[in-house]
Design a protein around this motif. Structure first.
Motif, PDB file in Angstrom:
ATOM      1  N   PHE A 172       0.815  -1.216   0.000  1.00  0.00           N
ATOM      2  CA  PHE A 172       0.000   0.000   0.000  1.00  0.00           C
ATOM      3  C   PHE A 172       0.848   1.265   0.000  1.00  0.00           C
ATOM      4  CE2 PHE A 172      -2.314   3.351   2.284  1.00  0.00           C
ATOM      5  CZ  PHE A 172      -3.466   3.447   1.501  1.00  0.00           C
ATOM      6  N   MET A 173       1.892   1.292   0.793  1.00  0.00           N
ATOM      7  CA  MET A 173       2.734   2.491   0.902  1.00  0.00           C
ATOM      8  C   MET A 173       3.325   2.872  -0.450  1.00  0.00           C
ATOM      9  SD  MET A 173       3.072  -0.078   3.199  1.00  0.00           S
ATOM     10  CE  MET A 173       4.640  -0.772   2.711  1.00  0.00           C
ATOM     11  N   ASN A 174       3.593   1.877  -1.293  1.00  0.00           N
ATOM     12  CA  ASN A 174       4.223   2.120  -2.592  1.00  0.00           C
ATOM     13  C   ASN A 174       3.218   2.415  -3.697  1.00  0.00           C
ATOM     14  OD1 ASN A 174       5.633  -0.374  -1.068  1.00  0.00           O
ATOM     15  ND2 ASN A 174       7.218   0.950  -1.905  1.00  0.00           N
ATOM     16  N   THR A 175       1.995   1.927  -3.542  1.00  0.00           N
ATOM     17  CA  THR A 175       1.036   2.010  -4.653  1.00  0.00           C
ATOM     18  C   THR A 175       0.019   3.129  -4.537  1.00  0.00           C
ATOM     19  OG1 THR A 175      -0.336   0.363  -3.515  1.00  0.00           O
ATOM     20  CG2 THR A 175       1.199  -0.452  -5.167  1.00  0.00           C
ATOM     21  N   TYR A 176      -0.318   3.553  -3.311  1.00  0.00           N
ATOM     22  CA  TYR A 176      -1.426   4.500  -3.188  1.00  0.00           C
ATOM     23  C   TYR A 176      -1.183   5.824  -3.908  1.00  0.00           C
ATOM     24  CZ  TYR A 176       0.493   7.779   0.280  1.00  0.00           C
ATOM     25  OH  TYR A 176       1.227   8.756   0.912  1.00  0.00           O
ATOM     26  N   PRO A 177       0.057   6.385  -3.949  1.00  0.00           N
ATOM     27  CA  PRO A 177       0.218   7.668  -4.652  1.00  0.00           C
ATOM     28  C   PRO A 177      -0.145   7.572  -6.140  1.00  0.00           C
ATOM     29  CG  PRO A 177       2.102   7.242  -3.232  1.00  0.00           C
ATOM     30  CD  PRO A 177       1.326   5.975  -3.303  1.00  0.00           C
ATOM     31  N   THR A 178       0.264   6.475  -6.785  1.00  0.00           N
ATOM     32  CA  THR A 178      -0.031   6.303  -8.214  1.00  0.00           C
ATOM     33  C   THR A 178      -1.524   6.117  -8.448  1.00  0.00           C
ATOM     34  OG1 THR A 178       2.147   5.302  -8.583  1.00  0.00           O
ATOM     35  CG2 THR A 178       0.450   4.879 -10.238  1.00  0.00           C
ATOM     36  N   ILE A 179      -2.172   5.337  -7.598  1.00  0.00           N
ATOM     37  CA  ILE A 179      -3.609   5.094  -7.760  1.00  0.00           C
ATOM     38  C   ILE A 179      -4.403   6.362  -7.463  1.00  0.00           C
ATOM     39  CG2 ILE A 179      -5.572   3.786  -6.834  1.00  0.00           C
ATOM     40  CD1 ILE A 179      -3.688   1.415  -6.474  1.00  0.00           C
ATOM     41  N   LEU A 180      -4.008   7.107  -6.442  1.00  0.00           N
ATOM     42  CA  LEU A 180      -4.682   8.363  -6.112  1.00  0.00           C
ATOM     43  C   LEU A 180      -4.580   9.352  -7.275  1.00  0.00           C
ATOM     44  CD1 LEU A 180      -6.136  10.138  -4.010  1.00  0.00           C
ATOM     45  CD2 LEU A 180      -3.875  10.802  -3.147  1.00  0.00           C
ATOM     46  N   LYS A 181      -3.399   9.451  -7.852  1.00  0.00           N
ATOM     47  CA  LYS A 181      -3.182  10.356  -8.981  1.00  0.00           C
ATOM     48  C   LYS A 181      -4.030   9.926 -10.182  1.00  0.00           C
ATOM     49  CE  LYS A 181       0.673  12.327 -11.697  1.00  0.00           C
ATOM     50  NZ  LYS A 181       0.289  11.906 -13.057  1.00  0.00           N
ATOM     51  N   PHE A 182      -4.104   8.608 -10.433  1.00  0.00           N
ATOM     52  CA  PHE A 182      -4.890   8.096 -11.555  1.00  0.00           C
ATOM     53  C   PHE A 182      -6.375   8.430 -11.382  1.00  0.00           C
ATOM     54  CE2 PHE A 182      -7.489   4.829 -13.550  1.00  0.00           C
ATOM     55  CZ  PHE A 182      -6.999   4.824 -14.849  1.00  0.00           C
ATOM     56  N   LEU A 183      -6.878   8.286 -10.167  1.00  0.00           N
ATOM     57  CA  LEU A 183      -8.290   8.587  -9.915  1.00  0.00           C
ATOM     58  C   LEU A 183      -8.593  10.065 -10.146  1.00  0.00           C
ATOM     59  CD1 LEU A 183      -9.380   6.536  -6.747  1.00  0.00           C
ATOM     60  CD2 LEU A 183      -9.970   6.146  -9.128  1.00  0.00           C
ATOM     61  N   LYS A 184      -7.692  10.919  -9.706  1.00  0.00           N
ATOM     62  CA  LYS A 184      -7.893  12.359  -9.875  1.00  0.00           C
ATOM     63  C   LYS A 184      -7.904  12.737 -11.356  1.00  0.00           C
ATOM     64  CE  LYS A 184      -5.903  13.850  -5.445  1.00  0.00           C
ATOM     65  NZ  LYS A 184      -4.787  14.582  -4.786  1.00  0.00           N
ATOM     66  N   GLU A 185      -7.073  12.047 -12.145  1.00  0.00           N
ATOM     67  CA  GLU A 185      -6.956  12.388 -13.564  1.00  0.00           C
ATOM     68  C   GLU A 185      -8.029  11.731 -14.425  1.00  0.00           C
ATOM     69  OE1 GLU A 185      -3.003  11.196 -14.485  1.00  0.00           O
ATOM     70  OE2 GLU A 185      -2.056  12.943 -13.543  1.00  0.00           O
ATOM     71  N   ASN A 186      -8.771  10.774 -13.866  1.00  0.00           N
ATOM     72  CA  ASN A 186      -9.775  10.047 -14.646  1.00  0.00           C
ATOM     73  C   ASN A 186     -11.123  10.028 -13.918  1.00  0.00           C
ATOM     74  OD1 ASN A 186      -8.102   8.542 -16.996  1.00  0.00           O
ATOM     75  ND2 ASN A 186      -6.886   8.554 -15.111  1.00  0.00           N
ATOM     76  N   ARG A 187     -11.511  11.162 -13.388  1.00  0.00           N
ATOM     77  CA  ARG A 187     -12.744  11.272 -12.605  1.00  0.00           C
ATOM     78  C   ARG A 187     -13.981  10.887 -13.411  1.00  0.00           C
ATOM     79  NH1 ARG A 187     -11.924  15.061  -8.069  1.00  0.00           N
ATOM     80  NH2 ARG A 187      -9.789  15.836  -8.140  1.00  0.00           N
ATOM     81  N   ASP A 188     -13.999  11.211 -14.707  1.00  0.00           N
ATOM     82  CA  ASP A 188     -15.193  11.006 -15.518  1.00  0.00           C
ATOM     83  C   ASP A 188     -15.292   9.602 -16.110  1.00  0.00           C
ATOM     84  OD1 ASP A 188     -15.858  13.659 -15.042  1.00  0.00           O
ATOM     85  OD2 ASP A 188     -14.795  14.360 -16.837  1.00  0.00           O
ATOM     86  N   THR A 189     -14.204   8.861 -16.102  1.00  0.00           N
ATOM     87  CA  THR A 189     -14.215   7.555 -16.771  1.00  0.00           C
ATOM     88  C   THR A 189     -13.990   6.370 -15.834  1.00  0.00           C
ATOM     89  OG1 THR A 189     -11.837   7.733 -17.230  1.00  0.00           O
ATOM     90  CG2 THR A 189     -13.373   8.562 -18.920  1.00  0.00           C
ATOM     91  N   THR A 190     -13.502   6.643 -14.627  1.00  0.00           N
ATOM     92  CA  THR A 190     -13.127   5.537 -13.735  1.00  0.00           C
ATOM     93  C   THR A 190     -13.610   5.782 -12.313  1.00  0.00           C
ATOM     94  OG1 THR A 190     -11.102   5.228 -15.029  1.00  0.00           O
ATOM     95  CG2 THR A 190     -11.236   4.107 -12.907  1.00  0.00           C
ATOM     96  N   THR A 191     -14.222   4.749 -11.718  1.00  0.00           N
ATOM     97  CA  THR A 191     -14.537   4.760 -10.288  1.00  0.00           C
ATOM     98  C   THR A 191     -13.756   3.640  -9.622  1.00  0.00           C
ATOM     99  OG1 THR A 191     -16.418   3.268 -10.557  1.00  0.00           O
ATOM    100  CG2 THR A 191     -16.865   5.635 -10.676  1.00  0.00           C
ATOM    101  N   LEU A 192     -13.553   3.768  -8.329  1.00  0.00           N
ATOM    102  CA  LEU A 192     -12.766   2.767  -7.603  1.00  0.00           C
ATOM    103  C   LEU A 192     -13.472   2.387  -6.305  1.00  0.00           C
ATOM    104  CD1 LEU A 192      -8.999   2.390  -7.224  1.00  0.00           C
ATOM    105  CD2 LEU A 192     -10.362   2.450  -5.129  1.00  0.00           C
ATOM    106  N   VAL A 193     -13.563   1.080  -6.054  1.00  0.00           N
ATOM    107  CA  VAL A 193     -14.095   0.547  -4.796  1.00  0.00           C
ATOM    108  C   VAL A 193     -12.914   0.012  -3.990  1.00  0.00           C
ATOM    109  CG1 VAL A 193     -15.592  -1.169  -3.717  1.00  0.00           C
ATOM    110  CG2 VAL A 193     -16.306  -0.053  -5.847  1.00  0.00           C
ATOM    111  N   PHE A 194     -12.760   0.518  -2.785  1.00  0.00           N
ATOM    112  CA  PHE A 194     -11.633   0.161  -1.916  1.00  0.00           C
ATOM    113  C   PHE A 194     -12.097  -0.922  -0.942  1.00  0.00           C
ATOM    114  CE2 PHE A 194      -8.809   1.361   1.813  1.00  0.00           C
ATOM    115  CZ  PHE A 194      -7.635   0.897   1.245  1.00  0.00           C
ATOM    116  N   ARG A 195     -11.475  -2.099  -1.034  1.00  0.00           N
ATOM    117  CA  ARG A 195     -11.873  -3.238  -0.190  1.00  0.00           C
ATOM    118  C   ARG A 195     -10.640  -3.806   0.513  1.00  0.00           C
ATOM    119  NH1 ARG A 195     -16.233  -6.918   0.014  1.00  0.00           N
ATOM    120  NH2 ARG A 195     -15.630  -8.850   1.083  1.00  0.00           N
ATOM    121  N   PRO A 196     -10.166  -3.151   1.571  1.00  0.00           N
ATOM    122  CA  PRO A 196      -9.004  -3.684   2.295  1.00  0.00           C
ATOM    123  C   PRO A 196      -9.413  -4.862   3.183  1.00  0.00           C
ATOM    124  CG  PRO A 196      -9.817  -1.728   3.401  1.00  0.00           C
ATOM    125  CD  PRO A 196     -10.660  -1.887   2.153  1.00  0.00           C
TER     126      PRO A 196
END
Length: 483
Positions: A314-338
């Motif tokens: 998680f420590m290594n991946t969340y910045p990239t995933i957070l950035k991707f979500l911000k840049e693709n607000r209209d085309t992508t949603t994400l469900v977080f299931r830890p």
């Protein structure tokens, strides 16, 4: 002359006086002493005879005590002998086939959360009109919350599954009543004897045929931790005494048991796993929602310590995933299931403070295309998503049933996979920690362009998980033919 005579007369008088004294005083004393001596001699003789008799009695008592000691030793061995007899009878029972058309099948339920691995078997057994006994028993989890003494009973009642309530019985009674049911086979939910009361331990169930299908699905890892002395997946006493272990339909699982289990593969049945049958039935025929917007299911693992499993990234991946979500607000949603232990282990491992994690999660929550999963059963999240991103283990197999792509983030410091575990990972697109920057392009390639070269590989692996037919049918066929 006179003087001499006088002396002689005096001597005679003295003699006479002594003689009289002896007759009057000493002779009676001597006679008395003689009588006492004779009496004492007689008493000593009597006591000597009595002592001899007592010695003979003591000798007899010693012999009796020795015999009793041997009998006590025999009695002490009796429980072991009974157990050996029960074990021998159990071996005989395993060899004897019940010719009755309808079998008596008992399911011991101690963990309602894992009942998905048995539900297809239960339903198929009922459909074939076998005598099915669902039995709620106590567990040793001590999780709190709902009434622990009746938690399985309450959950089974909510599911409208008819069952016997053994959770409130005094210790030992449950086993007594289970034996009275005369089950041909007994399914237990897990191989962990410590999780349940001793009366339902492996040793105490040997009077019948013990059956098992793994509650966790396929064995993907070799060990629960790197320092495990034994293989808990395959070689506990439970596995060694099981009549039938129903597993995935692949040669790799046979090879794995042969390499680590005392019993090798002698009690394996390649049926496919009902756990995946249940999940497949829930999601069968349902694909991702139509439209331009795609949904990612993100399931981060909870093992951050390399002395344990070491999959968490998680420590290594969340910045990239957070950035991707911000840049693709209209085309992508994400469900977080830890995983339920995710936050606790992330903090205890020292990778993040609680304040830092809460701040990161707040950044995600503020995005309109992000949501937290609230579902206990994963099938609803599986249905709603178009792609899985995980660094975990079990979803690498489970999500194959959706026919949707999987991206696996490889920590490159995790525990070793089994041969079949390695095979399962071939159905996922691998991204190493040094390749995280490539993750956005891979997501777009899969979701936007529809480029999915691993589709056929996932279909092949899905067939292995489910078997040639439905696992529940395969399991009931085996029981009907052999139990």
């Amino acid at each position: 002359m006179n003087r001499l005579v006088k002396k002689m007369l005096l001597i005679e008088k003295v003699k006479e006086a002594f003689s009289n004294l002896i007759k009057r005083e000493l002779l009676p004393i001597n006679h008395c002493l003689s009588e006492h001596r004779n009496h004492l001699t007689s008493e000593l003789t009597r006591l000597d005879k009595k002592m001899q008799l007592l010695c003979e009695e003591v000798s007899k008592l010693r012999e009796t005590a020795s015999k009793l000691e041997e009998e006590v030793k025999t009695l002490k061995k009796l429980p072991d002998n009974i157990k050996e007899l029960e074990a021998s009878l159990g071996c005989v029972a395993k060899r004897i086939k019940n010719s009755a058309k309808h079998k008596r099948i008992a399911f011991l339920i101690h963990n309602i959360a894992a009942i998905d691995a048995l539900l297809p078997v239960i339903n198929e057994a009922k459909r074939r009109q076998h005598y099915v006994f669902l039995i709620a028993i106590r567990n040793n989890f001590k999780l709190g919350g709902r009434n622990e003494k009746e938690s399985q009973h309450l959950a089974l009642s909510e599911m409208k599954l008819e069952h016997l309530q053994f959770e409130t019985l005094s210790p030992g009674k449950g086993l007594e009543y289970l034996k009275a049911l005369r089950p041909d086979v007994i399914f237990r939910q897990s191989p962990w004897d410590a999780d349940i009361d001793d009366e339902f331990s492996t040793e105490n169930l040997r009077f019948s045929k013990i059956c098992y299908t793994p509650y966790y699905g396929v064995q993907l890892l070799k060990h629960f931790s790197p320092k495990d002395a034994i293989d808990y997946h395959c070689d506990q006493e439970f596995h060694r005494n099981a009549w039938a272990i129903f597993v995935e339909n692949t040669q790799e699982v046979i090879d794995n048991f042969k390499s680590v289990s005392l019993m090798k593969s002698t009690n394996l049945v390649l049926s496919g796993l009902p756990k995946y049958e249940y999940l497949f039935n829930q999601i069968c025929g349902i694909t991702g929602k139509e439209g331009a917007t795609k949904t990612i299911l993100w399931a981060p693992h909870h093992s951050f310590d390399t002395t344990w499993l070491g999959f968490g990234t998680f420590m290594n991946t969340y910045p990239t995933i957070l950035k991707f979500l911000k840049e693709n607000r209209d085309t992508t949603t994400l469900v977080f299931r830890p995983h339920p232990l995710f936050k606790k282990n992330l903090i205890s491992s020292g990778n993040m403070t609680e304040e830092r994690y809460d701040a990161v999660l707040k950044e995600f929550i503020e995005l309109e295309n992000f949501s937290l999963s609230s579902e206990a059963d994963p099938h609803q999240d599986f249905q709603a998503s178009d792609l899985l991103i995980t660094d975990g283990i079990s979803f690498l197999a489970s999500y194959l049933l959706t026919d949707k792509p999987i991206i696996w983030i490889d920590s490159q410091r995790h525990g070793d996979f089994t041969a079949f575990g390695e095979k399962i990972t071939l159905g996922s697109y691998h991204v190493g920690l040094d390749e995280i920057s490539d993750l956005p392009d891979l997501i777009k390639s899969l979701l936007v362009k529809g480029e999915d070269p691993l589709r056929e590989k996932r279909e092949e692996l899905k067939r292995i998980l489910l078997g040639a037919s439905k696992p529940s049918r395969n399991i009931l066929d085996y029981i009907e033919e052999n139990a």
